[in-house]
Each structure stands twice: as C-alpha cells, then as structure tokens.
Design a protein around this motif. Structure first.
Motif, PDB file in Angstrom:
ATOM      1  N   ALA A 320       0.842  -1.204   0.000  1.00  0.00           N
ATOM      2  CA  ALA A 320       0.000   0.000   0.000  1.00  0.00           C
ATOM      3  C   ALA A 320       0.875   1.251   0.000  1.00  0.00           C
ATOM      4  CB  ALA A 320      -0.930   0.000   1.210  1.00  0.00           C
ATOM      5  N   GLU A 321       1.931   1.216   0.798  1.00  0.00           N
ATOM      6  CA  GLU A 321       2.826   2.365   0.862  1.00  0.00           C
ATOM      7  C   GLU A 321       3.471   2.632  -0.496  1.00  0.00           C
ATOM      8  OE1 GLU A 321       3.294   0.229   4.929  1.00  0.00           O
ATOM      9  OE2 GLU A 321       2.621  -0.220   2.890  1.00  0.00           O
ATOM     10  N   SER A 322       3.858   1.561  -1.190  1.00  0.00           N
ATOM     11  CA  SER A 322       4.470   1.709  -2.506  1.00  0.00           C
ATOM     12  C   SER A 322       3.484   2.303  -3.514  1.00  0.00           C
ATOM     13  CB  SER A 322       4.971   0.344  -2.995  1.00  0.00           C
ATOM     14  OG  SER A 322       5.470   0.431  -4.307  1.00  0.00           O
ATOM     15  N   ILE A 323       2.246   1.837  -3.468  1.00  0.00           N
ATOM     16  CA  ILE A 323       1.223   2.354  -4.387  1.00  0.00           C
ATOM     17  C   ILE A 323       0.980   3.836  -4.130  1.00  0.00           C
ATOM     18  CG2 ILE A 323      -1.232   2.216  -4.986  1.00  0.00           C
ATOM     19  CD1 ILE A 323      -1.001  -0.829  -4.325  1.00  0.00           C
ATOM     20  N   LEU A 324       0.851   4.200  -2.879  1.00  0.00           N
ATOM     21  CA  LEU A 324       0.599   5.604  -2.542  1.00  0.00           C
ATOM     22  C   LEU A 324       1.762   6.496  -2.969  1.00  0.00           C
ATOM     23  CD1 LEU A 324      -1.003   5.017   0.966  1.00  0.00           C
ATOM     24  CD2 LEU A 324      -2.177   5.929  -1.047  1.00  0.00           C
ATOM     25  N   THR A 325       2.967   5.998  -2.785  1.00  0.00           N
ATOM     26  CA  THR A 325       4.140   6.767  -3.202  1.00  0.00           C
ATOM     27  C   THR A 325       4.166   6.933  -4.724  1.00  0.00           C
ATOM     28  OG1 THR A 325       5.398   5.953  -1.295  1.00  0.00           O
ATOM     29  CG2 THR A 325       6.652   6.871  -3.132  1.00  0.00           C
ATOM     30  N   ARG A 326       3.836   5.861  -5.455  1.00  0.00           N
ATOM     31  CA  ARG A 326       3.779   5.938  -6.920  1.00  0.00           C
ATOM     32  C   ARG A 326       2.793   6.998  -7.383  1.00  0.00           C
ATOM     33  NH1 ARG A 326       2.349  -0.035  -8.674  1.00  0.00           N
ATOM     34  NH2 ARG A 326       1.887   1.005 -10.661  1.00  0.00           N
ATOM     35  N   LEU A 327       1.749   7.223  -6.612  1.00  0.00           N
ATOM     36  CA  LEU A 327       0.693   8.157  -7.010  1.00  0.00           C
ATOM     37  C   LEU A 327       0.896   9.558  -6.445  1.00  0.00           C
ATOM     38  CD1 LEU A 327      -2.377   5.765  -6.758  1.00  0.00           C
ATOM     39  CD2 LEU A 327      -1.158   6.503  -8.804  1.00  0.00           C
ATOM     40  N   GLY A 328       2.083   9.818  -5.908  1.00  0.00           N
ATOM     41  CA  GLY A 328       2.436  11.175  -5.544  1.00  0.00           C
ATOM     42  C   GLY A 328       2.227  11.568  -4.102  1.00  0.00           C
ATOM     43  N   PHE A 329       1.847  10.628  -3.249  1.00  0.00           N
ATOM     44  CA  PHE A 329       1.686  10.941  -1.827  1.00  0.00           C
ATOM     45  C   PHE A 329       3.038  10.867  -1.125  1.00  0.00           C
ATOM     46  CE2 PHE A 329      -2.456   9.392  -3.183  1.00  0.00           C
ATOM     47  CZ  PHE A 329      -3.321  10.320  -2.619  1.00  0.00           C
ATOM     48  N   VAL A 330       3.204  11.677  -0.103  1.00  0.00           N
ATOM     49  CA  VAL A 330       4.417  11.663   0.710  1.00  0.00           C
ATOM     50  C   VAL A 330       4.075  11.006   2.040  1.00  0.00           C
ATOM     51  CG1 VAL A 330       6.164  13.056   1.879  1.00  0.00           C
ATOM     52  CG2 VAL A 330       5.317  13.740  -0.386  1.00  0.00           C
ATOM     53  N   LEU A 331       4.713   9.872   2.313  1.00  0.00           N
ATOM     54  CA  LEU A 331       4.410   9.139   3.545  1.00  0.00           C
ATOM     55  C   LEU A 331       5.296   9.627   4.683  1.00  0.00           C
ATOM     56  CD1 LEU A 331       2.928   7.378   1.477  1.00  0.00           C
ATOM     57  CD2 LEU A 331       3.704   5.374   2.739  1.00  0.00           C
ATOM     58  N   THR A 332       4.679   9.999   5.772  1.00  0.00           N
ATOM     59  CA  THR A 332       5.418  10.466   6.934  1.00  0.00           C
ATOM     60  C   THR A 332       5.868   9.267   7.771  1.00  0.00           C
ATOM     61  OG1 THR A 332       3.390  10.685   8.246  1.00  0.00           O
ATOM     62  CG2 THR A 332       4.129  12.624   7.004  1.00  0.00           C
ATOM     63  N   PRO A 333       6.953   9.399   8.532  1.00  0.00           N
ATOM     64  CA  PRO A 333       7.445   8.274   9.345  1.00  0.00           C
ATOM     65  C   PRO A 333       6.481   7.937  10.476  1.00  0.00           C
ATOM     66  CG  PRO A 333       8.691  10.271   9.824  1.00  0.00           C
ATOM     67  CD  PRO A 333       7.824  10.592   8.641  1.00  0.00           C
ATOM     68  N   VAL A 334       6.357   6.644  10.773  1.00  0.00           N
ATOM     69  CA  VAL A 334       5.482   6.161  11.849  1.00  0.00           C
ATOM     70  C   VAL A 334       6.301   5.226  12.736  1.00  0.00           C
ATOM     71  CG1 VAL A 334       3.373   4.919  12.445  1.00  0.00           C
ATOM     72  CG2 VAL A 334       3.450   6.307  10.357  1.00  0.00           C
ATOM     73  N   PRO A 335       6.641   5.630  13.952  1.00  0.00           N
ATOM     74  CA  PRO A 335       7.401   4.745  14.851  1.00  0.00           C
ATOM     75  C   PRO A 335       6.624   3.481  15.214  1.00  0.00           C
ATOM     76  CG  PRO A 335       7.416   7.029  15.628  1.00  0.00           C
ATOM     77  CD  PRO A 335       6.400   6.956  14.541  1.00  0.00           C
ATOM     78  N   ASP A 336       7.336   2.398  15.427  1.00  0.00           N
ATOM     79  CA  ASP A 336       6.751   1.114  15.837  1.00  0.00           C
ATOM     80  C   ASP A 336       5.536   0.734  14.993  1.00  0.00           C
ATOM     81  OD1 ASP A 336       8.599   0.755  17.934  1.00  0.00           O
ATOM     82  OD2 ASP A 336       7.413   2.021  19.266  1.00  0.00           O
ATOM     83  N   PRO A 337       5.680   0.683  13.682  1.00  0.00           N
ATOM     84  CA  PRO A 337       4.518   0.413  12.822  1.00  0.00           C
ATOM     85  C   PRO A 337       3.947  -0.992  12.984  1.00  0.00           C
ATOM     86  CG  PRO A 337       6.540   0.336  11.534  1.00  0.00           C
ATOM     87  CD  PRO A 337       6.920   0.844  12.892  1.00  0.00           C
ATOM     88  N   HIS A 338       4.711  -1.883  13.636  1.00  0.00           N
ATOM     89  CA  HIS A 338       4.236  -3.267  13.785  1.00  0.00           C
ATOM     90  C   HIS A 338       3.220  -3.419  14.909  1.00  0.00           C
ATOM     91  CE1 HIS A 338       7.391  -2.847  16.805  1.00  0.00           C
ATOM     92  NE2 HIS A 338       6.866  -3.875  17.435  1.00  0.00           N
ATOM     93  N   LEU A 339       3.065  -2.405  15.762  1.00  0.00           N
ATOM     94  CA  LEU A 339       2.200  -2.547  16.932  1.00  0.00           C
ATOM     95  C   LEU A 339       0.733  -2.273  16.606  1.00  0.00           C
ATOM     96  CD1 LEU A 339       4.354  -0.935  19.763  1.00  0.00           C
ATOM     97  CD2 LEU A 339       3.934  -3.366  19.328  1.00  0.00           C
ATOM     98  N   CYS A 340      -0.146  -2.952  17.314  1.00  0.00           N
ATOM     99  CA  CYS A 340      -1.590  -2.870  17.096  1.00  0.00           C
ATOM    100  C   CYS A 340      -2.150  -1.537  17.582  1.00  0.00           C
ATOM    101  CB  CYS A 340      -2.261  -4.021  17.833  1.00  0.00           C
ATOM    102  SG  CYS A 340      -4.047  -4.124  17.593  1.00  0.00           S
TER     103      CYS A 340
END
Length: 403
Positions: A320-340
């Motif tokens: 999903a992150e790759s698709i959004l980046t391909r379409l021009g979105f800038v993804l901000t960093p998210v600490p501990d992305p593995h946590l619920c």
C-alpha cells in the motif's frame, strides 16, 4: 515443545491440530518482545509464550479458571507474534482452539455473556446494525465525548459504476463497513472502473464470519462463511477473476476459509477455491498500470497505518505504501509500525482500558510526522483511530479515488 495431550483431545481434529502447533514451538520467547499486551502489562501470561503454555496445560488435563480465560481474552489476535516467530508457530489458530476449549469449561460473568451475545446478534447483521448507527448519529450531540467519538460520521458512497461487461472482480460488502463506510467499496469500484475492470457485489454475501467465530460462536461464524461461499459461487463459476476484499481483517479471514472448513465435506473444496481467489486490493493494484489514475497525491503528506490483519495476518508489507508513493503521496514516518492500534475486531468493547492505551500510543505515533491525514486499510482500525485522533482518518482507496 514436548506435549502430553489427553487422548480425548487427540481424538478430535482440533486437538490434533493444537498438538502439532504446540510441538512446533521452541519456547524461545522472541514473540514476547513484539506482543502489545506484554509490553503494556509486563506479565509473561499476557504474552504469546505464556498463553501457549496455558493452552497446553488445559489440553494436558489442567482445569482452566477465570484467570486463564482472562489472559486469553486479553490477546488482541494481532498476530505480530507470528511475524516474529522463527519457527512458524500458527499462534492465532492455537488461540482460537484454546479459547473455545476454555469457554466450554469456564462460565463467564453474566455481563460478559450479555455483551458477547449482543455483539454476535447485532454487528454481523447490517439490517440490525443500520438503525443503531442512524440513532447514534441523531443523538450524537447529546452523548458524552468518549461515546460520541465512537459514532461513525456519514460517508456517502457516491456513484457505483455500472458493469460494462469487462473483466469482473467480486467484492465483499461486509457488515460494519457496509453501514459505517459504504464509501470504501464504492471508491474501489470507481478506481477499478478507471483501470478497466468491473467490481460487483453479491447481495446475499455479508459478514465474513470472523466476529462470531472469534467471540466463541464458532458455529455461527462458520455458517456465515458458508453463506458467502454460496453467494459468490455463481459468479466464480461464470468467470470472476478474484474476490477483492477492501477490509484487511475480512480478507485475512476469507483467505483462511479453506483451513476453517476443510473438515466440512460439503464445503471443503469450494472453501479452498474461494480462499485461493481472495485478494487484498494491495495485491491486485501493486502489479497494475496505475497511469489512468494520474497523480492524486500531489505531494500530500499522509501517515499510513498498516493494520495487523494486513501486515501480520496476510503477511503483506509495504505494498500500500508503494502504491501511494507511486501516485504522488508523501508518507510520513510512523514509529513502531508493527504494533496494534487496539481495535482488533471487538477488542475496544471487550477490553476498553487496554484498547484505549494502544489507541493513544498508535495515534501519537501516526501524528508524530505531522501528516495532514491518516490512511488505513481496515474498517475497524479506521473507526478506532478516528475516535482518538484530531486528524481525518480514511481508507487508503479513497485517496486513489481522489478523496
């Protein structure tokens, strides 16, 4: 891990499955380090390894108690432990077997029985849930802030493109998503329409079955799965290429239909076929030519929340992150992305204190990169995060639709 499972359990398919799962565990404890409830509570019995031992003890003849039940109840079912495990232990399946076993032997307080009965009786049924959502929206200004935040705001679906006789893909309307966020599937239909595909829904299909199954009503959950198979089967036989499931938790469940119904002689073969056709939208779109969508991102800063059901349940990471980046979105960093995030199906209602702690931690992580909005891939996470964040929270497919 050595086991001495009682003969009465080894005589059942579930008991034999549990024994095989237990034997694959080397009790290394790597899972504990990534378990959200262990991180919050610091109790070995509230981590995967401790819960595995408790289930093993019950299968070996130890009488479970309300304490045992409580430790199993506090498991989110996030499956982060499965991602971490070097031995491939199927913890989620073992937890389902263990919970069912304990619930057969330990009576719950009447308040818990009432809540669980109400959830199973209402939430998977859109016709019953819709009036409650409408009432909640009507009285929302009168509700306490914490309760008002849980009422989903209206999200009109907009137009659903008419089928054009092209390549066809099935969609699951679901239960809560169909009422609370109908925009999600409609946005998916518009996106696929621009990519040259028809997205269709089978009216008779509904809840994926996960809610009832995980709340102890396994027979009702399995019946919901059978109903969906029956509803989808004519379209599958006539050439539908895939079942595109926009709620990642539902997608994870439908992908397990083959395992969950493998002992049902009337449905095992069709369930396996349905599971093989189930796709998360990220899997479908990551390989597609997205040029017809243009660049809807235009440099917009967003924080993407990867639901546990996506990254741990389906083991899909980064698409999903790759698709959004391909379409021009800038993804901000998210600490501990593995946590619920603490949504975890009905967890926010059955374990509200722990859920709120996890929600606060996740919202802080998502907002830390100063995004303008938060995107996610699951209806439960979307509503849960929205209730705790000052930012808009949307399904990521809405962004592809120009939202």
């Amino acid at each position: 891990m050595q086991t001495q499972i009682l003969a009465q359990f080894l005589a059942t398919p579930a008991g034999r499955e549990a024994d095989a799962i237990l034997r694959s565990c080397v009790h290394c404890g790597f899972c504990t380090a990534t378990c959200p409830t262990y991180q919050l509570l610091g109790d070995e019995l509230d981590g995967p390894r401790g819960r595995i031992y408790q289930i093993k003890q019950v299968l070996e003849g130890q009488t479970p108690t309300r304490i045992t039940q409580g430790h199993l109840d506090r498991c989110l079912g996030c499956r982060s432990c499965e991602t971490t495990c070097p031995s491939g232990v199927r913890y989620a399946r073992l937890a389902d077997i263990g919970r069912h076993l304990v619930d057969e032997r330990v009576a719950r307080p009447w308040t818990q029985r009432l809540l669980r009965t109400a959830l199973v009786g209402l939430v998977p049924h859109p016709a019953r849930l819709a009036p409650l959502v409408r009432l909640g929206r009507l009285v929302r200004p009168l509700l306490p802030a914490a309760l008002a935040a849980k009422v989903p705001r209206p999200r009109p679906a907009g137009d659903w493109p008419a089928p054009q006789g092209r390549r066809r893909v099935l969609a699951l309307a679901g239960c809560v998503q169909a009422i609370a966020t109908p925009l999600t599937n409609a946005a998916a239909a518009r996106v696929l329409d621009r990519l040259g595909l028809d997205l269709i829904e089978a009216p008779q299909a509904g809840c994926c079955g996960a809610l009832a199954y995980h709340l102890g009503a396994q027979a009702q959950g399995l019946d919901a799965m059978r109903r969906n198979i029956d509803a989808w089967w004519p379209a599958i036989e006539s050439g539908c290429e895939a079942i595109l499931i926009t709620a990642s938790a539902c997608a994870a469940t439908v992908k397990d239909y083959g395992d969950l119904l493998r002992d049902d002689p009337a449905y095992a073969e069709r369930a396996a076929r349905v599971a093989s056709l189930a796709r998360d939208p990220t899997e479908w779109l990551s390989a597609a030519d997205l040029s017809p969508l243009g660049t809807p991102g235009r440099g917009r800063r967003i924080a993407f929340h990867a639901p546990c059901s996506l990254q741990h349940g389906q083991q899909i990471k980064g698409l999903a992150e790759s698709i959004l980046t391909r379409l021009g979105f800038v993804l901000t960093p998210v600490p501990d992305p593995h946590l619920c995030c603490g949504s975890a199906g009905t967890y926010s209602l059955t374990q509200p204190v722990l859920s709120r702690q996890l929600q606060a931690n996740k919202v802080a992580a998502l907002e830390s990169g100063a995004p303008e909005l938060i995107a996610t891939a699951n209806i439960g996470c979307q509503l849960h995060l929205e209730a705790g964040s000052r930012l808009p929270v949307v399904h990521w497919l809405e962004l592809l639709d120009g939202g």
